[in-house]
Design a protein around this motif. Structure first.
Motif, PDB file in Angstrom:
ATOM      1  N   LYS A 682     123.663   0.303  94.811  1.00 50.71           N
ATOM      2  CA  LYS A 682     122.717   1.273  94.216  1.00 50.71           C
ATOM      3  C   LYS A 682     123.129   2.703  94.551  1.00 50.71           C
ATOM      4  O   LYS A 682     123.130   3.589  93.705  1.00 50.71           O
ATOM      5  CB  LYS A 682     121.303   1.005  94.732  1.00 50.71           C
ATOM      6  CG  LYS A 682     120.643  -0.153  94.028  1.00 50.71           C
ATOM      7  CD  LYS A 682     119.237  -0.343  94.519  1.00 50.71           C
ATOM      8  CE  LYS A 682     118.607  -1.593  93.883  1.00 50.71           C
ATOM      9  NZ  LYS A 682     117.415  -1.978  94.592  1.00 50.71           N
ATOM     10  N   SER A 683     123.491   2.932  95.825  1.00 52.93           N
ATOM     11  CA  SER A 683     123.853   4.303  96.183  1.00 52.93           C
ATOM     12  C   SER A 683     125.177   4.684  95.514  1.00 52.93           C
ATOM     13  O   SER A 683     125.386   5.825  95.140  1.00 52.93           O
ATOM     14  CB  SER A 683     123.933   4.483  97.701  1.00 52.93           C
ATOM     15  OG  SER A 683     124.884   3.614  98.235  1.00 52.93           O
ATOM     16  N   ARG A 684     126.081   3.674  95.339  1.00 59.00           N
ATOM     17  CA  ARG A 684     127.336   3.963  94.627  1.00 59.00           C
ATOM     18  C   ARG A 684     127.034   4.440  93.220  1.00 59.00           C
ATOM     19  O   ARG A 684     127.634   5.381  92.724  1.00 59.00           O
ATOM     20  CB  ARG A 684     128.198   2.697  94.558  1.00 59.00           C
ATOM     21  CG  ARG A 684     129.309   2.683  95.603  1.00 59.00           C
ATOM     22  CD  ARG A 684     130.511   1.866  95.147  1.00 59.00           C
ATOM     23  NE  ARG A 684     130.141   0.520  94.727  1.00 59.00           N
ATOM     24  CZ  ARG A 684     130.225  -0.556  95.522  1.00 59.00           C
ATOM     25  NH1 ARG A 684     130.656  -0.446  96.746  1.00 59.00           N
ATOM     26  NH2 ARG A 684     129.884  -1.747  95.077  1.00 59.00           N
ATOM     27  N   GLU A 685     126.058   3.789  92.621  1.00 56.49           N
ATOM     28  CA  GLU A 685     125.690   4.120  91.238  1.00 56.49           C
ATOM     29  C   GLU A 685     125.099   5.538  91.177  1.00 56.49           C
ATOM     30  O   GLU A 685     125.403   6.321  90.272  1.00 56.49           O
ATOM     31  CB  GLU A 685     124.642   3.091  90.790  1.00 56.49           C
ATOM     32  CG  GLU A 685     124.279   3.173  89.355  1.00 56.49           C
ATOM     33  CD  GLU A 685     123.126   2.211  89.078  1.00 56.49           C
ATOM     34  OE1 GLU A 685     122.349   2.526  88.197  1.00 56.49           O
ATOM     35  OE2 GLU A 685     122.996   1.184  89.779  1.00 56.49           O
ATOM     36  N   VAL A 686     124.291   5.869  92.207  1.00 49.35           N
ATOM     37  CA  VAL A 686     123.711   7.219  92.274  1.00 49.35           C
ATOM     38  C   VAL A 686     124.829   8.258  92.287  1.00 49.35           C
ATOM     39  O   VAL A 686     124.827   9.231  91.536  1.00 49.35           O
ATOM     40  CB  VAL A 686     122.836   7.365  93.543  1.00 49.35           C
ATOM     41  CG1 VAL A 686     122.540   8.821  93.817  1.00 49.35           C
ATOM     42  CG2 VAL A 686     121.539   6.577  93.380  1.00 49.35           C
ATOM     43  N   VAL A 687     125.821   8.020  93.163  1.00 53.34           N
ATOM     44  CA  VAL A 687     126.925   8.973  93.276  1.00 53.34           C
ATOM     45  C   VAL A 687     127.705   9.035  91.969  1.00 53.34           C
ATOM     46  O   VAL A 687     128.055  10.120  91.482  1.00 53.34           O
ATOM     47  CB  VAL A 687     127.866   8.583  94.442  1.00 53.34           C
ATOM     48  CG1 VAL A 687     129.104   9.473  94.452  1.00 53.34           C
ATOM     49  CG2 VAL A 687     127.135   8.709  95.764  1.00 53.34           C
ATOM     50  N   LEU A 688     127.943   7.859  91.348  1.00 54.10           N
ATOM     51  CA  LEU A 688     128.693   7.825  90.097  1.00 54.10           C
ATOM     52  C   LEU A 688     127.992   8.675  89.039  1.00 54.10           C
ATOM     53  O   LEU A 688     128.612   9.498  88.361  1.00 54.10           O
ATOM     54  CB  LEU A 688     128.827   6.374  89.621  1.00 54.10           C
ATOM     55  CG  LEU A 688     129.502   6.196  88.260  1.00 54.10           C
ATOM     56  CD1 LEU A 688     130.989   6.515  88.382  1.00 54.10           C
ATOM     57  CD2 LEU A 688     129.339   4.780  87.728  1.00 54.10           C
TER      58      LEU A 688
END
Length: 1185
Positions: A682-688
């Motif tokens: 989820k946090s990876r997606e936020v950064v992406l």
């Protein structure tokens, strides 16, 4: 004085050392050791012939040579140059550090022993004596030579402000002060005199020691006299009119029997043989002895900062008429042209490229090494800049032979003193597609900015050329150091990286890619591929024009860095491309005369910083949404993410801008993201998502870089990179929009700046058609057309001075790019202003009228325009009052144009460690840790001195901050001493009326007031106001602060009416620029009310204080302390007004028998005035932590 001054001098001498000196850096120095702190100093005794032994404070890191420098500056030993220092009979090596000398310790006795002269030593001696004789003469500063420049502070402080300054009486001082400023300084005065810009310094009255000191016509000595030890002959005329001929021999100086026409080298009787020329002259001329002694006394009383050389030459745009005196050294320098041949370098010319590159290769593992390296880099750079400037002037003045003399003059290139010079014209249609000559004129400065940027990144193994751009007499000259071997081969063979034809053919090289990759992140340059002529993709990590050449010395050089930074699309219309709506709304893109307009490095930094904030905020926003959505079902969550992605990016950014949590909160969330290490999808997606939204080149972290080749004509990209290229185009459009929507509105270019820039562009081509003999006539004619109200300005052709019998028609075309050499004379004011208005329209898209209308409409001042155009073009004019508004005669004649100087742009090498200390110090101060901040900034000052020597703009900033901290921490005398240095340095390195100098004067006035030196404080404030009036006129927001300061000091010395004139002016200016409801205006009302109270005019006082109270109440609320203070003061004023009214009524009723209660009319206490001064100057005293 001696000890301290000696040390100042020693530090200065230290800075003059060539960085390559054999100084062996302390080997055991570890990272933390800051060698510059000189606490471990010790004292030695010095015994010179004919003087008592004296003590000298030295430090172990100093070299023996620095003691030499100190002795050559001291009043009693300054006339000696050729001596050795001996300890117990052993001669000390000049380049040895004191700590390496056996037996040298506290209390050691060093003897000064006279040594035999050589021709070189005799020349050095004569040069030094001439320097001592000229030490109070300002002509070198006016002529802009030898890094001399003007300073006038001591005129206003009556000498030094330090301990001697305390002699000014305190206590009873009030009665003795004449506070009335000159008429032209008062608010509302329309007079703008020029003469007070350079007040008369009584120290500069010439004290003549000799009438003539010059080389004799009998030089050099014939062979038989050489064998008797004759080195050279001098010819001298004393003040008493005695003509003597002097021999400089290996044993010293003596009188010989030669006359002007008869050579008789035998010693005269008596011959007065002396080791020092000063001792000899003192014996033959009583006037010399008396005046030389008085002159040296005055010289050593001057503050060291008034006489130390500046690192780069500063020119004055005004000068008085100075007598041209005979000067043997100056004459010799002019004709031997000392080709960059400095006295301390054996061998003739210097190999600039080798010096510039070798200093960069010095080791930089620890602080001592880095200091040594940076000092060497700075020294070579300032020497190179000076040599390049002299060479460029020689080229334009026609004193250098071209290396391609057969070609047309504008295509010629030159080599002088191992420096390559080229002119800023489009040679061989190189820039045809980019805008011809206009592009060729812009390219050198773009290239210099590129050199600056790569030098600052300082990647080991990647080399740039020494580059200086000089504008002189209408020509732009680029001076560059020469890559070894480049002149022997064709450019096609040499270039192994980049393109020589703007991208048609491109080559690359793995070593260059590896080196440039290291600069990619700091310079925000994206690695990218372009297609070459065979349609093959070629990897680059710079723009295509950036060329890589390996020199014969094996070093990897990069040159032609003109497109280091991405293009400014606002001035680059490209078919089929639309700019962002913000840009379009303002009428962009606009056609520009060349296609090299690029964004400044500062703008790129600001844009990336702005995007970083958005990135943080976007991520924070999504995290907050995620938290809110946690309770909901997973299915719902998925659709919301899909929605977020399908939103158009700009909308997402706008939303982020609006719903943003505070930045602190955003940073906290972002840190928590980083801490999760990207393992959570989820946090990876936020950064992406955040990365995509802000245009980052990476999907996992924030990283913005630009492709400098986008939109370059002739550069092609492969089809598979289309998506990337689209992103890059969008990023450039966003940067262009950011420039016009965010950055530009935060500062506006002034109308006077715009007019003078347009005039400068026209002046450039105007001057190119003028031959040297007509220069002053042409410049005065141009200034008349520009500024004089006299409509039919007619040029005076200088044919009247010399008329040649035979008109020589051949010499017509010697001026580079020249044409008809008298075309300049036909310029008229109306034609010039027509050109200026069309230039303003085409270059800046701005509508202008004639000079008188512009002056009228925008409230401009002609004196300001004159100053701006003179500084921009290097003109120096005679200091006198000019009548611009006469309709009967022109304002300028050719006699008013004294000189034309070069305008020089170069790289400024930085002292990196010092700068880090300085920044950490600033950060500490902002957090409230004043003591620690103060220590760090003192340390920074030490390091700056170590790298730059004693004089530099950054040292100036350091001293100013230090003085402010001293003041806040209650050490007023120390604040005064540091700020005095800051003012002197600002005058010397920036100029006597530079805006920074004006501010330094204001700070110094505050510290003087706090030290009880009221009259000095007023003089300094009046000086600051005069300078500000000349530089920008009365209508300027900063004038309000200056006038508030003056008004407060005048209030303190009970000059109430004068005080009101300044304070009411400040109130009007604050209202105009900050709006009638601003807190600045409230404070202004309060200050005015206080003066009315002192005058017992309570009604006016109440009226102003009520205005202030209303503003406070509306802006900060009733509960705020400012509102409460104002309310209290209103009550007090009302009581006073009622008491006064009662008293008046009593008088009316009972006449002279009235029993009157004494009213309290108090002069304001100095403490209360100082408190208000601190408030308006933004100084807040906080409890020390």
């Amino acid at each position: 004085m001696n000890g301290d001054a000696g040390h100042d001098q020693a530090e200065e001498a230290d800075s003059k050392q060539d960085g390559n000196a054999d100084a062996d850096p302390a080997e055991d120095a570890n990272e933390q050791e800051v060698i510059v702190i000189q606490d471990t100093g010790f004292t030695v005794k010095i015994q010179a012939p004919g003087t008592e032994p004296f003590d000298l404070q030295v430090s172990p890191q100093e070299m023996v040579q620095e003691i030499h420098q100190v002795l050559m500056d001291r009043e009693d030993t300054c006339h000696r140059t050729c001596f050795s220092l001996q300890l117990d009979g052993n001669v000390l090596d000049n380049f040895a550090e004191l700590k390496s000398i056996e037996g040298l310790q506290e209390g050691s006795l060093l003897k000064v022993v006279e040594e035999p002269y050589t021709v070189r030593e005799a020349r050095i001696h004569v040069r030094h004596i001439r320097d001592l004789l000229k030490s109070l003469d300002p002509s070198d500063a006016y002529n802009g030579v030898d890094c001399n420049s003007l300073s006038f502070l001591s005129v206003f402080t009556d000498g030094d402000l330090g301990d001697t300054g305390k002699r000014k009486k305190k206590g009873n001082e009030l009665e003795q002060i004449d506070c009335t400023p000159p008429e032209h300084i008062l608010p509302g005065s329309k007079e703008r005199p020029l003469v007070p810009l350079q007040p008369q310094n009584k120290d500069w009255k010439p004290m003549q020691c000799l009438k003539v000191l010059t080389m004799s016509g009998w030089n050099p000595p014939p062979g038989n006299r050489k064998m008797h030890g004759d080195l050279m002959y001098l010819y001298i005329v004393t003040v008493e009119d005695r003509h003597v001929s002097i021999t400089a021999s290996t044993r010293g100086f003596y009188l010989n029997q030669s006359t002007t026409y008869v050579f008789n080298p035998k010693p005269a009787n008596p011959s007065f043989l002396s080791h020092s020329l000063v001792e000899l002259l003192s014996q033959i001329s009583a006037a010399f002895k008396k005046n030389f002694t008085a002159l040296q006394k005055k010289r050593v009383q001057r503050h060291p900062f008034e006489r130390i050389a500046t690192p780069f030459q500063v020119y004055s745009w005004t000068a008085p008429q100075i007598d041209h005196a005979m000067d043997c050294v100056r004459a010799e320098d002019a004709y031997t042209s000392r080709l960059g041949y400095e006295e301390h370098i054996p061998g003739q010319t210097r190999d600039w490229n080798e010096e510039l590159q070798t200093t960069r290769e010095l080791s930089r593992k620890n602080l001592p090494e880095r200091l040594l390296r940076e000092r060497a880099i700075f020294k070579v750079h300032s020497d190179f800049a000076a040599a390049a400037m002299r060479g460029a002037m020689a080229v334009i003045d026609g004193n250098v032979m071209a290396i391609n003399p057969g070609e047309e003059t504008r295509m010629q290139m030159f080599i002088w003193n191992n420096i390559f010079f080229s002119l800023g014209f489009d040679v061989r249609d190189h820039y045809r597609e980019l805008g011809g000559d206009a592009a060729a004129h812009a390219a050198p400065t773009n290239d210099l900015n590129g050199v600056r940027a790569y030098s600052a990144v300082d990647v080991e193994g990647l080399y740039t050329l020494g580059t200086v751009v000089v504008d002189y007499r209408g020509y732009r000259v680029t001076a560059q150091s020469i890559i070894p071997g480049i002149l022997e081969r064709e450019q096609e063979q040499s270039v192994i990286y980049g393109s020589i034809d703007f991208g048609k053919t491109v080559v690359s090289h793995p070593k260059y890619l590896e080196l440039l990759e290291k600069t990619s992140r700091p310079l925000k340059v994206q690695r990218h591929a372009v297609l070459n002529e065979k349609d093959t993709a070629v990897e680059l990590c710079s723009s295509v024009e950036c060329k890589g050449i390996i020199g014969n010395d094996g070093r990897h050089y990069i040159l032609d860095l003109l497109r280091t930074f991405p293009p400014d699309l606002n001035y680059l219309p490209v078919e089929g491309e639309e700019l962002a709506p913000e840009s379009q709304k303002l009428g962009f893109p606009r056609q520009h005369r060349h296609r090299l307009a690029c964004l400044r490095q500062e703008l790129i930094e600001a844009f990336v910083e702005h995007r970083y904030l958005l990135f943080m905020k976007m991520a924070a926003l999504q995290l907050m949404q995620q938290k809110a959505n946690k309770d909901k079902t997973a299915a719902l969550h998925d659709t919301s993410t899909a929605d977020a992605e399908s939103e158009s990016k700009p909308q997402a950014l706008e939303e982020a801008d609006e719903n943003i949590p505070g930045l602190a909160q955003a940073k906290e969330l972002a840190e928590s993201l980083a801490a999760e290490d990207g393992s959570d999808p989820k946090s990876r997606e936020v950064v992406l998502n955040a990365c995509k939204a802000v245009g980052s080149i990476s999907n996992t972290s924030f990283d913005i870089r630009f492709n400098p080749d986008i939109f370059s004509p002739g550069v092609r990209f492969s089809d598979d990179s289309t998506e990337d290229i689209q992103k890059q185009k969008q990023l450039l459009k966003d940067a262009a929009a950011f420039l016009v929507s965010c950055q530009v509105p935060s500062f506006r270019i002034g109308i006077s700046e715009l007019i003078t820039r347009c005039a400068k562009h026209i002046f450039k081509t105007y001057l190119q058609g003028v031959e040297l003999s007509a220069l002053s006539a042409a410049v005065s004619h141009f200034l008349n057309c520009l500024l004089s109200s006299f409509l039919d300005a007619v040029a005076h052709l200088p044919a009247d001075e010399l008329v040649s019998r035979r008109k020589n028609r051949k010499r017509r075309n010697r001026v580079p790019g020249g044409g008809d050499n008298t075309a300049w004379a036909s310029l008229t004011p109306s034609e010039l202003w027509k050109n200026i208005t069309s230039e303003a329209q085409s270059y800046y898209h701005f509508n202008l009228e004639s000079v008188d209308q512009a002056v009228e409409k925008y409230g401009l001042q002609k004196i300001t325009l004159l100053r701006e155009i003179s500084i921009k073009t290097g003109i120096q004019i005679l200091i006198k009052e000019y009548n611009f508004d006469s309709r009967h005669k022109p304002a300028f004649t050719e006699e008013d144009i004294l000189n034309i100087f070069p305008v020089v742009k170069h790289v400024n090498p930085k002292a990196s460690d010092a700068f880090h200390f300085f920044q950490s110090g600033q950060a500490k101060v902002q957090q409230g840790f004043l003591k620690e901040g103060c220590e760090l900034i003192s340390e920074a000052l030490n390091l700056f001195n170590n790298v730059y020597g004693a004089m530099h703009v950054e040292i100036c900033a350091c001293l100013r901050l230090l003085a402010r901290l001293n003041y806040i921490m209650g050490d007023h005398p120390e604040a005064l001493s540091n700020q005095q240095k800051a003012v002197l340095m600002s005058e010397r390195v920036l100029g006597i009326e530079h805006p920074n100098t004006i501010q330094e004067y204001m700070h110094l006035a505050l510290y003087c007031f706090a030290n009880g030196q009221l009259s000095t404080a007023l003089k300094l404030l009046y000086r600051a106001r005069y300078l500000m009036l000349v530089v920008c006129g009365e209508d300027h927001p900063e004038m309000a602060l200056l006038d508030s300061n003056i008004g407060l000091v005048l209030h303190g010395v009970m000059e109430y009416d004068l005080s009101l004139r300044f304070l009411e002016n400040a109130l009007a200016i604050n209202s105009k620029y900050h709006g009638p409801r601003s807190l600045k205006v409230a404070l202004s009302h309060h200050l005015v009310a206080r003066v009315y109270e002192s005058k017992a005019e309570f009604r006016s006082a109440l009226q102003h204080e009520k205005e202030g109270y209303t503003i406070y109440k509306n802006q900060v609320g009733e509960a705020h302390e400012k509102t409460k203070e104002s309310s209290e003061y209103l009550k007090y004023l009302t009581q006073q007004a009622v008491a006064l009214q009662r008293t008046m009524n009593e008088i009316y009723k009972n006449g002279s028998n009235a029993s009157i209660m004494p009213l309290k009319f108090t002069a304001p206490s100095m403490a209360s005035v100082l408190e208000q001064l601190n408030i308006i100057n933004g100084i807040i005293f906080i409890p020390l932590r």
